[in-house]
Design a protein around this motif. Structure first.
Motif, PDB file in Angstrom:
ATOM      1  N   LYS A 217       0.838  -1.191   0.000  1.00  0.00           N
ATOM      2  CA  LYS A 217       0.000   0.000   0.000  1.00  0.00           C
ATOM      3  C   LYS A 217       0.880   1.251   0.000  1.00  0.00           C
ATOM      4  CE  LYS A 217      -3.209   2.434   3.087  1.00  0.00           C
ATOM      5  NZ  LYS A 217      -3.924   2.359   4.388  1.00  0.00           N
ATOM      6  N   LEU A 218       0.510   2.245  -0.813  1.00  0.00           N
ATOM      7  CA  LEU A 218       1.226   3.509  -0.805  1.00  0.00           C
ATOM      8  C   LEU A 218       1.013   4.208   0.539  1.00  0.00           C
ATOM      9  CD1 LEU A 218       2.777   5.828  -2.249  1.00  0.00           C
ATOM     10  CD2 LEU A 218       0.528   6.703  -2.943  1.00  0.00           C
ATOM     11  N   ILE A 219       2.100   4.649   1.144  1.00  0.00           N
ATOM     12  CA  ILE A 219       2.037   5.447   2.370  1.00  0.00           C
ATOM     13  C   ILE A 219       2.717   6.774   2.085  1.00  0.00           C
ATOM     14  CG2 ILE A 219       2.774   5.648   4.777  1.00  0.00           C
ATOM     15  CD1 ILE A 219       2.554   2.656   5.042  1.00  0.00           C
ATOM     16  N   ASN A 220       1.955   7.844   2.277  1.00  0.00           N
ATOM     17  CA  ASN A 220       2.436   9.190   1.943  1.00  0.00           C
ATOM     18  C   ASN A 220       2.711   9.959   3.235  1.00  0.00           C
ATOM     19  OD1 ASN A 220       2.736  11.901   1.182  1.00  0.00           O
ATOM     20  ND2 ASN A 220       1.286  11.735  -0.499  1.00  0.00           N
ATOM     21  N   LEU A 221       3.982  10.121   3.561  1.00  0.00           N
ATOM     22  CA  LEU A 221       4.374  10.877   4.742  1.00  0.00           C
ATOM     23  C   LEU A 221       4.950  12.239   4.372  1.00  0.00           C
ATOM     24  CD1 LEU A 221       5.906   8.075   7.011  1.00  0.00           C
ATOM     25  CD2 LEU A 221       3.542   8.855   6.825  1.00  0.00           C
ATOM     26  N   ILE A 222       4.619  12.715   3.166  1.00  0.00           N
ATOM     27  CA  ILE A 222       4.946  14.081   2.765  1.00  0.00           C
ATOM     28  C   ILE A 222       3.760  15.012   2.995  1.00  0.00           C
ATOM     29  CG2 ILE A 222       5.186  15.569   0.734  1.00  0.00           C
ATOM     30  CD1 ILE A 222       7.296  13.863  -0.345  1.00  0.00           C
ATOM     31  N   ARG A 223       2.574  14.538   2.706  1.00  0.00           N
ATOM     32  CA  ARG A 223       1.388  15.394   2.633  1.00  0.00           C
ATOM     33  C   ARG A 223       1.064  16.037   3.980  1.00  0.00           C
ATOM     34  NH1 ARG A 223      -3.493  12.905  -0.504  1.00  0.00           N
ATOM     35  NH2 ARG A 223      -2.302  13.768  -2.267  1.00  0.00           N
ATOM     36  N   GLY A 224       1.197  17.350   4.056  1.00  0.00           N
ATOM     37  CA  GLY A 224       0.924  18.099   5.277  1.00  0.00           C
ATOM     38  C   GLY A 224      -0.514  18.570   5.347  1.00  0.00           C
ATOM     39  N   TRP A 225      -1.430  17.635   5.275  1.00  0.00           N
ATOM     40  CA  TRP A 225      -2.857  17.930   5.331  1.00  0.00           C
ATOM     41  C   TRP A 225      -3.422  17.406   6.651  1.00  0.00           C
ATOM     42  CZ3 TRP A 225      -5.467  16.373   0.017  1.00  0.00           C
ATOM     43  CH2 TRP A 225      -4.812  17.024  -1.029  1.00  0.00           C
ATOM     44  N   PRO A 226      -4.533  17.980   7.136  1.00  0.00           N
ATOM     45  CA  PRO A 226      -5.188  17.385   8.296  1.00  0.00           C
ATOM     46  C   PRO A 226      -5.848  16.063   7.907  1.00  0.00           C
ATOM     47  CG  PRO A 226      -6.490  19.228   7.458  1.00  0.00           C
ATOM     48  CD  PRO A 226      -5.201  19.219   6.682  1.00  0.00           C
ATOM     49  N   SER A 227      -5.839  15.122   8.832  1.00  0.00           N
ATOM     50  CA  SER A 227      -6.516  13.851   8.595  1.00  0.00           C
ATOM     51  C   SER A 227      -7.988  14.100   8.262  1.00  0.00           C
ATOM     52  CB  SER A 227      -6.421  12.969   9.838  1.00  0.00           C
ATOM     53  OG  SER A 227      -7.334  11.897   9.771  1.00  0.00           O
ATOM     54  N   PRO A 228      -8.562  13.319   7.335  1.00  0.00           N
ATOM     55  CA  PRO A 228      -9.994  13.461   7.046  1.00  0.00           C
ATOM     56  C   PRO A 228     -10.876  13.337   8.287  1.00  0.00           C
ATOM     57  CG  PRO A 228      -8.942  12.099   5.375  1.00  0.00           C
ATOM     58  CD  PRO A 228      -7.907  12.341   6.434  1.00  0.00           C
ATOM     59  N   HIS A 229     -10.391  12.594   9.291  1.00  0.00           N
ATOM     60  CA  HIS A 229     -11.173  12.425  10.521  1.00  0.00           C
ATOM     61  C   HIS A 229     -11.297  13.727  11.303  1.00  0.00           C
ATOM     62  CE1 HIS A 229     -11.030   8.154   9.800  1.00  0.00           C
ATOM     63  NE2 HIS A 229      -9.710   8.129   9.897  1.00  0.00           N
ATOM     64  N   LEU A 230     -10.433  14.691  11.011  1.00  0.00           N
ATOM     65  CA  LEU A 230     -10.412  15.924  11.796  1.00  0.00           C
ATOM     66  C   LEU A 230     -11.126  17.079  11.109  1.00  0.00           C
ATOM     67  CD1 LEU A 230      -6.751  15.809  13.153  1.00  0.00           C
ATOM     68  CD2 LEU A 230      -8.862  15.081  14.280  1.00  0.00           C
ATOM     69  N   LEU A 231     -11.749  16.833   9.969  1.00  0.00           N
ATOM     70  CA  LEU A 231     -12.477  17.888   9.265  1.00  0.00           C
ATOM     71  C   LEU A 231     -13.868  18.042   9.883  1.00  0.00           C
ATOM     72  CD1 LEU A 231     -11.466  16.980   5.604  1.00  0.00           C
ATOM     73  CD2 LEU A 231     -10.430  18.700   7.108  1.00  0.00           C
ATOM     74  N   PRO A 232     -14.219  19.211  10.411  1.00  0.00           N
ATOM     75  CA  PRO A 232     -15.465  19.382  11.167  1.00  0.00           C
ATOM     76  C   PRO A 232     -16.671  19.664  10.276  1.00  0.00           C
ATOM     77  CG  PRO A 232     -14.222  21.414  11.250  1.00  0.00           C
ATOM     78  CD  PRO A 232     -13.390  20.433  10.439  1.00  0.00           C
ATOM     79  N   ALA A 233     -17.005  18.708   9.427  1.00  0.00           N
ATOM     80  CA  ALA A 233     -18.087  18.921   8.465  1.00  0.00           C
ATOM     81  C   ALA A 233     -19.410  19.246   9.160  1.00  0.00           C
ATOM     82  CB  ALA A 233     -18.237  17.691   7.569  1.00  0.00           C
ATOM     83  N   ALA A 234     -19.711  18.547  10.256  1.00  0.00           N
ATOM     84  CA  ALA A 234     -20.991  18.777  10.941  1.00  0.00           C
ATOM     85  C   ALA A 234     -21.048  20.186  11.529  1.00  0.00           C
ATOM     86  CB  ALA A 234     -21.185  17.731  12.039  1.00  0.00           C
ATOM     87  N   LEU A 235     -19.948  20.642  12.093  1.00  0.00           N
ATOM     88  CA  LEU A 235     -19.924  21.988  12.652  1.00  0.00           C
ATOM     89  C   LEU A 235     -20.053  23.039  11.554  1.00  0.00           C
ATOM     90  CD1 LEU A 235     -17.113  21.706  15.356  1.00  0.00           C
ATOM     91  CD2 LEU A 235     -19.596  21.639  15.688  1.00  0.00           C
ATOM     92  N   LEU A 236     -19.429  22.790  10.419  1.00  0.00           N
ATOM     93  CA  LEU A 236     -19.532  23.734   9.304  1.00  0.00           C
ATOM     94  C   LEU A 236     -20.942  23.744   8.718  1.00  0.00           C
ATOM     95  CD1 LEU A 236     -16.091  23.136   7.564  1.00  0.00           C
ATOM     96  CD2 LEU A 236     -16.846  25.228   8.707  1.00  0.00           C
ATOM     97  N   LYS A 237     -21.573  22.590   8.678  1.00  0.00           N
ATOM     98  CA  LYS A 237     -22.961  22.535   8.195  1.00  0.00           C
ATOM     99  C   LYS A 237     -23.877  23.356   9.114  1.00  0.00           C
ATOM    100  CE  LYS A 237     -26.713  19.407   6.877  1.00  0.00           C
ATOM    101  NZ  LYS A 237     -27.748  20.175   7.604  1.00  0.00           N
ATOM    102  N   LYS A 238     -23.656  23.216  10.405  1.00  0.00           N
ATOM    103  CA  LYS A 238     -24.435  23.990  11.374  1.00  0.00           C
ATOM    104  C   LYS A 238     -24.211  25.492  11.161  1.00  0.00           C
ATOM    105  CE  LYS A 238     -24.230  24.915  16.364  1.00  0.00           C
ATOM    106  NZ  LYS A 238     -23.553  24.495  17.624  1.00  0.00           N
TER     107      LYS A 238
END
Length: 473
Positions: free
Chosen positions: A10-31
């Motif tokens: 499996k490709l593992i990318n340890l360059i990408r400086g992005w927040p984990s998808p688990h940390l994106l507050p979609a519900a709070l933004l929808k509110k």
């Protein structure tokens, strides 16, 4: 040396400086979006052209939030809303620098590599200068010698007699130098600049008519270092908000407290240090919203950049949503309950893996952001390889043999001044993006790469050779 087949890995990318998808507050933004788009008093101005300095309610909420976090009074007129930290740098360069008048850009190195094209686009290719770090964040003596040398050379060559191309007018001014720094949990080294160095740096900038662009994107992403790596199933423990430890003063706060400088036009007080903030790491990069904090004269001058005046500040609808996150306390809750605990656990797991998998091979890693403080922050680990190994070679072998992507240290050197500060013996590992188990597995794969290199070196030495290119074929 026999190669392994990466195709089944499996490709593992340890360059990408992005927040984990688990940390994106979609519900709070929808509110927040539901509130913004159902109230005409919000959505009518939010869907129109923006005021040049940005959405006023966000400026006011940011002033309150930042003042509370840094324990320094902030005013809305000291804040200009931007399209994020990168777009902000471009606008600062458009409005406050000139290809003739501005002599050099000084970048603390190792440096965030994607900043380089922004400076080059503004006409500073060939005039980027690397400044090394020291134990307290920046080698001030090196920088002072460099500033003085460039100023003396310009004066001797009669450079001050050439008129600038730009006419900043009454609301802006031009600076002789730009100093670029990430003073808190620097990308990539992880270092935090000490308070004494911060004060000295601001005073140095004021003496040389320099503007410090301080990227403060990791200030709210700090945590106490865990004594050991938690299992991936461990429940996350909320951390105090807005930060688990008192924040060091911003360079912009230190500068504002000193008042106008000798380089300011009459009746004006332009900054010699600005805080370049962003919601990208706090909420999500897709919001494309940030802020600059400086003197009120600087904030207004930045708002007069042509691209802002034509339509006003960017991110107007996003700004309305972010205003709600700040006003309701949802952002503080998200940072305390989700973002910081997750990064704390990821950092602990990644650091433990580096120590167990790589420590025996002579790989060193920065463990604390500030000497003796017992805390860390940001997204990255900065690894120092055993002497003689080059980051670019190891990164290439990791990609080819292990389907692992890591960032070679050479990429964090200042283009055109690579001889100033070398990073060829380093690697940057990001622990924010991939799943925790994949971050740990990536470090294991890196260990296998280094063991192959070590075995290859021993074989070459046994055959009477040195550390030849065969290792990396």
């Amino acid at each position: 040396m026999q190669s392994t087949n990466k195709n089944d890995k499996k490709l593992i990318n340890l360059i990408r400086g992005w927040p984990s998808p688990h940390l994106l507050p979609a519900a709070l933004l929808k509110k927040a979006a539901d509130k913004a788009l159902t109230d005409p008093s919000i959505f009518v101005p939010a869907l129109q052209y923006a005021p040049d300095p940005g959405y006023q309610p966000l400026r006011e909420e940011l002033a309150t939030w930042l003042g509370r976090a840094y324990k320094t009074p902030s005013r809305a007129e000291e804040i200009c809303i931007t399209g994020g930290a990168s777009q902000s740098i471009a606008c600062v360069l458009q409005s406050f620098t000139d290809p003739v008048y501005t002599r050099a850009v000084w970048a603390v190195t190792p440096c965030y590599f994607l900043a380089f094209p922004i400076f080059e686009d503004a006409g500073f290719a060939g005039r980027l200068r690397a400044v090394p770090e020291d134990d307290e964040g920046i080698d001030l003596e090196f920088l002072e010698r460099g500033l003085r040398s460039v100023d003396e050379a310009a004066a001797a060559a009669g450079g001050d007699d050439r008129p600038p191309y730009k006419t900043p007018g009454p609301h802006r001014k031009l600076y002789r130098h730009i100093i670029y720094i990430v003073p808190t949990c620097s990308n990539p080294s992880g270092k935090t600049t000490s308070l004494s160095h911060r004060r000295a740096l601001v005073n140095l900038a004021r003496r040389h008519n320099a503007l410090i662009i301080s990227d403060d994107v990791y200030d709210f992403l700090q945590w106490p270092i865990l004594p050991q790596a938690p299992p991936t199933s461990t429940a996350l423990t909320p951390l105090p908000s807005p930060s688990p430890t008192p924040l060091l003063p911003r360079l912009s706060d230190i500068d504002i407290a000193l008042g106008p400088s000798e380089h300011d036009p009459a009746g004006k007080s332009f900054s010699h240090a600005i805080s370049n903030g962003s919601f990208s790491k706090l909420v999500g990069p897709g919001m494309r919203t940030g802020w600059v904090h400086g003197t009120s004269d600087f904030a207004y001058g930045l708002s007069q950049t042509g691209s802002s005046r034509s339509g006003g500040a960017p991110s107007q609808i996003a700004a309305a949503m972010l205003t709600s996150l700040l006003a309701t306390g949802d952002l503080d809750t998200h940072l305390s309950n989700a973002v910081r605990p997750a990064l704390q656990a990821r950092h602990a797991a990644a650091l433990a893996a580096v120590k167990s998998e790589l420590g025996g091979m002579g790989v060193a890693v920065r463990e604390s952001s500030e000497v003796g403080k017992g805390q860390f922050g940001g997204y990255f680990l900065w690894l120092t390889l055993p002497r003689g190994l080059k980051g670019m070679d190891v990164a290439e072998l990791a990609r080819r043999e292990e389907n692992l992507i890591v960032a070679a240290g050479e990429g964090f050197e200042v283009p055109g001044d690579e001889g100033g500060v070398r990073c060829e013996g380093n690697l940057r590992v990001c622990f924010s993006w991939e799943e925790v188990e994949d971050v740990v597995e990536g470090v294991r794969r890196l260990g296998r790469v280094l063991r192959r290199v070590e075995d290859g070196v021993k074989t070459e030495e046994g055959n009477g050779g040195g550390m030849g290119s065969e290792v990396f074929k």
